[in-house]
Design a protein around this motif. Structure first.
Motif, PDB file in Angstrom:
ATOM      1  N   LEU A 185      63.001  39.774-160.694  1.00  0.00           N
ATOM      2  CA  LEU A 185      61.883  40.500-160.103  1.00  0.00           C
ATOM      3  C   LEU A 185      60.683  39.588-159.856  1.00  0.00           C
ATOM      4  N   ALA A 186      60.562  38.535-160.654  1.00  0.00           N
ATOM      5  CA  ALA A 186      59.446  37.606-160.477  1.00  0.00           C
ATOM      6  C   ALA A 186      59.507  36.878-159.143  1.00  0.00           C
ATOM      7  N   LEU A 187      60.694  36.849-158.532  1.00  0.00           N
ATOM      8  CA  LEU A 187      60.874  36.146-157.258  1.00  0.00           C
ATOM      9  C   LEU A 187      61.109  37.100-156.091  1.00  0.00           C
ATOM     10  N   GLY A 188      61.228  38.375-156.366  1.00  0.00           N
ATOM     11  CA  GLY A 188      61.714  39.304-155.359  1.00  0.00           C
ATOM     12  C   GLY A 188      60.745  39.675-154.262  1.00  0.00           C
ATOM     13  N   LEU A 189      59.471  39.492-154.472  1.00  0.00           N
ATOM     14  CA  LEU A 189      58.475  39.926-153.490  1.00  0.00           C
ATOM     15  C   LEU A 189      57.395  38.860-153.342  1.00  0.00           C
ATOM     16  N   GLU A 191      63.480  33.076-145.118  1.00  0.00           N
ATOM     17  CA  GLU A 191      64.484  32.259-144.430  1.00  0.00           C
ATOM     18  C   GLU A 191      64.816  31.002-145.220  1.00  0.00           C
ATOM     19  N   ALA A 192      63.999  30.681-146.212  1.00  0.00           N
ATOM     20  CA  ALA A 192      64.213  29.497-147.051  1.00  0.00           C
ATOM     21  C   ALA A 192      63.334  29.636-148.282  1.00  0.00           C
ATOM     22  N   PRO A 193      63.618  28.882-149.337  1.00  0.00           N
ATOM     23  CA  PRO A 193      62.735  28.918-150.499  1.00  0.00           C
ATOM     24  C   PRO A 193      61.320  28.510-150.118  1.00  0.00           C
ATOM     25  N   GLY A 194      60.362  29.088-150.801  1.00  0.00           N
ATOM     26  CA  GLY A 194      58.968  28.750-150.505  1.00  0.00           C
ATOM     27  C   GLY A 194      58.108  29.999-150.425  1.00  0.00           C
ATOM     28  N   ARG A 195      56.835  29.801-150.212  1.00  0.00           N
ATOM     29  CA  ARG A 195      55.885  30.903-150.198  1.00  0.00           C
ATOM     30  C   ARG A 195      56.034  31.733-148.927  1.00  0.00           C
ATOM     31  N   ILE A 196      55.577  32.959-148.994  1.00  0.00           N
ATOM     32  CA  ILE A 196      55.600  33.852-147.842  1.00  0.00           C
ATOM     33  C   ILE A 196      54.551  33.389-146.838  1.00  0.00           C
ATOM     34  N   SER A 197      54.984  33.146-145.608  1.00  0.00           N
ATOM     35  CA  SER A 197      54.077  32.641-144.585  1.00  0.00           C
ATOM     36  C   SER A 197      54.619  32.970-143.209  1.00  0.00           C
ATOM     37  N   ALA A 198      53.726  33.339-142.295  1.00  0.00           N
ATOM     38  CA  ALA A 198      54.147  33.606-140.918  1.00  0.00           C
ATOM     39  C   ALA A 198      54.727  32.351-140.272  1.00  0.00           C
ATOM     40  N   ASP A 199      54.228  31.187-140.677  1.00  0.00           N
ATOM     41  CA  ASP A 199      54.703  29.929-140.092  1.00  0.00           C
ATOM     42  C   ASP A 199      56.162  29.650-140.422  1.00  0.00           C
ATOM     43  N   ALA A 200      56.678  30.280-141.484  1.00  0.00           N
ATOM     44  CA  ALA A 200      58.057  30.019-141.906  1.00  0.00           C
ATOM     45  C   ALA A 200      59.080  30.863-141.140  1.00  0.00           C
ATOM     46  N   TRP A 221      51.149  35.232-155.292  1.00  0.00           N
ATOM     47  CA  TRP A 221      50.232  36.313-155.604  1.00  0.00           C
ATOM     48  C   TRP A 221      48.959  35.803-156.278  1.00  0.00           C
ATOM     49  N   LYS A 222      49.044  34.690-156.977  1.00  0.00           N
ATOM     50  CA  LYS A 222      47.822  34.071-157.510  1.00  0.00           C
ATOM     51  C   LYS A 222      46.934  33.590-156.373  1.00  0.00           C
ATOM     52  N   GLU A 223      47.541  33.002-155.355  1.00  0.00           N
ATOM     53  CA  GLU A 223      46.778  32.569-154.189  1.00  0.00           C
ATOM     54  C   GLU A 223      46.131  33.763-153.497  1.00  0.00           C
ATOM     55  N   ARG A 224      46.882  34.871-153.373  1.00  0.00           N
ATOM     56  CA  ARG A 224      46.336  36.084-152.769  1.00  0.00           C
ATOM     57  C   ARG A 224      45.148  36.598-153.580  1.00  0.00           C
ATOM     58  N   LEU A 225      45.271  36.541-154.898  1.00  0.00           N
ATOM     59  CA  LEU A 225      44.205  37.024-155.767  1.00  0.00           C
ATOM     60  C   LEU A 225      42.948  36.174-155.626  1.00  0.00           C
ATOM     61  N   VAL A 226      43.130  34.870-155.679  1.00  0.00           N
ATOM     62  CA  VAL A 226      41.966  33.960-155.556  1.00  0.00           C
ATOM     63  C   VAL A 226      41.312  34.135-154.190  1.00  0.00           C
ATOM     64  N   SER A 227      42.110  34.207-153.144  1.00  0.00           N
ATOM     65  CA  SER A 227      41.564  34.383-151.803  1.00  0.00           C
ATOM     66  C   SER A 227      40.788  35.680-151.691  1.00  0.00           C
ATOM     67  N   GLY A 228      41.350  36.760-152.257  1.00  0.00           N
ATOM     68  CA  GLY A 228      40.679  38.053-152.202  1.00  0.00           C
ATOM     69  C   GLY A 228      39.379  38.066-152.964  1.00  0.00           C
ATOM     70  N   GLU A 246      55.038  34.231-158.264  1.00  0.00           N
ATOM     71  CA  GLU A 246      53.770  34.376-158.975  1.00  0.00           C
ATOM     72  C   GLU A 246      52.677  33.514-158.337  1.00  0.00           C
ATOM     73  N   SER A 247      53.024  32.313-157.918  1.00  0.00           N
ATOM     74  CA  SER A 247      52.021  31.432-157.312  1.00  0.00           C
ATOM     75  C   SER A 247      51.480  32.009-156.008  1.00  0.00           C
TER      76      SER A 247
END
Length: 370
Positions: A346-350, A126-135, A356-363, A353-354
């Protein structure tokens, strides 16, 4: 551990490569970028006829049941060819329906996707920024959607979307919605207009809640993004390999001061670094594919790893290919600029990068604590 696809999957990949090379997809992408062509419906229909779009869909829902192996090799060839088709978005919408939909929803929607009758996408941002349920603020109430989504990948040519919305109780709900007269679509210019994105305004749009409800809708959506990230990683690996091939070929044939420019150590080292990045990305994508095929292990970590390394490899390969080509690499006539555009899109499409880096570190942290 076998990190190779089956003979059947490789045969599908060879078929896809031959077909896409004959269709001169780079020129089709260039035409789309220059505004000289509408979405390539003919190319899409031919891909549908091969059964590629229904690879992940079980036979009972109109697919061919070829599975994720076929999907990965097809994605790689689409990335290599720069085919201007809504492949990844359509697969993601179908994947969400397959995993979360009711029996009735699967029986209705999946055959239409497999046959090419309808193209789907995911309306999440809905706006620029990371994927989040809060958004998520778009509303779903009394069976209707109200609000805005932007950017929506391939939203300018899709027929329907899985719309991520919020119900009156504040819960996240995925909603299936046709693009009818209550939906206003505004095409959004991007760095790669061969993959047309759009801003969507829903004004009381009728929609059907996907699945039977429950509190795990967001978790299911994130899991679908993980699976899509692996497919997208293969598309990026295909594009990165094409960039490396272009650069190597040019370095062999372009002469300066009486010898090929590839004889210079600066060029050799540059392309060697690209080769390492591409092979690392391919290995990580294969590990993600292994997670898809076995449905065991930590797919979230494998998907995030594949996504991050593929983003980095494609951007690096496209940038260095331009540099290797020198002044001509920046021109409109050179294919290198097309790959650079696609890499950044493609770097922004899903998710960036930041993200997915957060997802990786969290995992990895969760794995360590376990």
């Amino acid at each position: 551990m076998n990190l190779e696809f089956s003979e059947e999957a490789r045969a599908i990949g060879d078929q896809a490569r031959r077909f896409l090379e004959k269709r001169d997809c780079r020129e089709r992408a260039r035409a789309a970028l220059s505004g000289e062509a509408e979405p390539d419906v003919e190319l899409w229909r031919e891909m549908v006829a091969f059964g590629w779009i229904g690879s992940f869909i079980p036979e009972e829902y109109g697919g061919n049941g070829a599975g994720y192996e076929a999907l990965c090799v097809i994605a790689e060839e689409i990335g290599r060819s720069l085919a201007p088709v809504p492949f990844a978005s359509n697969i993601l919408a179908g994947e969400i329906i397959l995993r979360s939909g009711t029996q009735e929803q699967k029986s209705y929607w999946l055959p239409k996707i497999a046959s090419g009758e309808m193209i789907g996408t995911l309306a999440l941002h809905e706006a620029p920024g990371r994927i989040s349920a809060d958004a998520i603020t778009l509303r779903y109430e009394n069976g209707r959607l109200t609000g805005r989504k932007c950017p929506v990948p391939d939203g300018a040519q899709a027929d329907f979307a899985v719309v991520v919305a919020r119900d009156p109780d504040g819960s996240i709900v995925p909603v299936l919605a046709f693009f009818d007269e209550t939906v206003t679509r505004t095409r959004q210019p991007t760095i790669d207009d061969s993959r047309a994105q759009a801003e969507l305004h829903f004004d009381g749009t009728p929609g059907e809640r996907l699945g039977s409800g429950g509190s795990g809708a967001w978790a299911e959506l994130v899991a679908a993004l993980d699976r899509a990230a692996v497919i997208l990683a293969f598309e990026e690996v295909g594009g990165a390999q094409a960039c490396l091939d272009l650069a190597v070929e040019y370095a062999k044939t372009r002469h300066a001061f009486g010898r090929p420019i590839g004889a210079n150590q600066a060029i050799k080292h540059k392309l060697a670094n690209v080769y390492v990045a591409v092979e690392l990305a391919r290995s990580n994508a294969m590990m993600g594919a292994l997670g898809l095929l076995s449905e065991q292990g930590d797919l979230a970590v494998a998907a995030a790893t594949a996504r991050v390394s593929a983003i980095q490899a494609f951007i690096m390969a496209s940038s260095e290919s331009i540099q290797t080509h020198g002044g001509i690499g920046f021109t409109w006539e050179a294919d290198t600029n097309l790959f650079y555009r696609r890499a950044n899109a493609l770097a922004l499409g899903l998710g960036t990068e930041s993200y997915w880096k957060e997802r990786l570190v969290s995992g990895l942290e969760q794995r360590h604590l376990a």
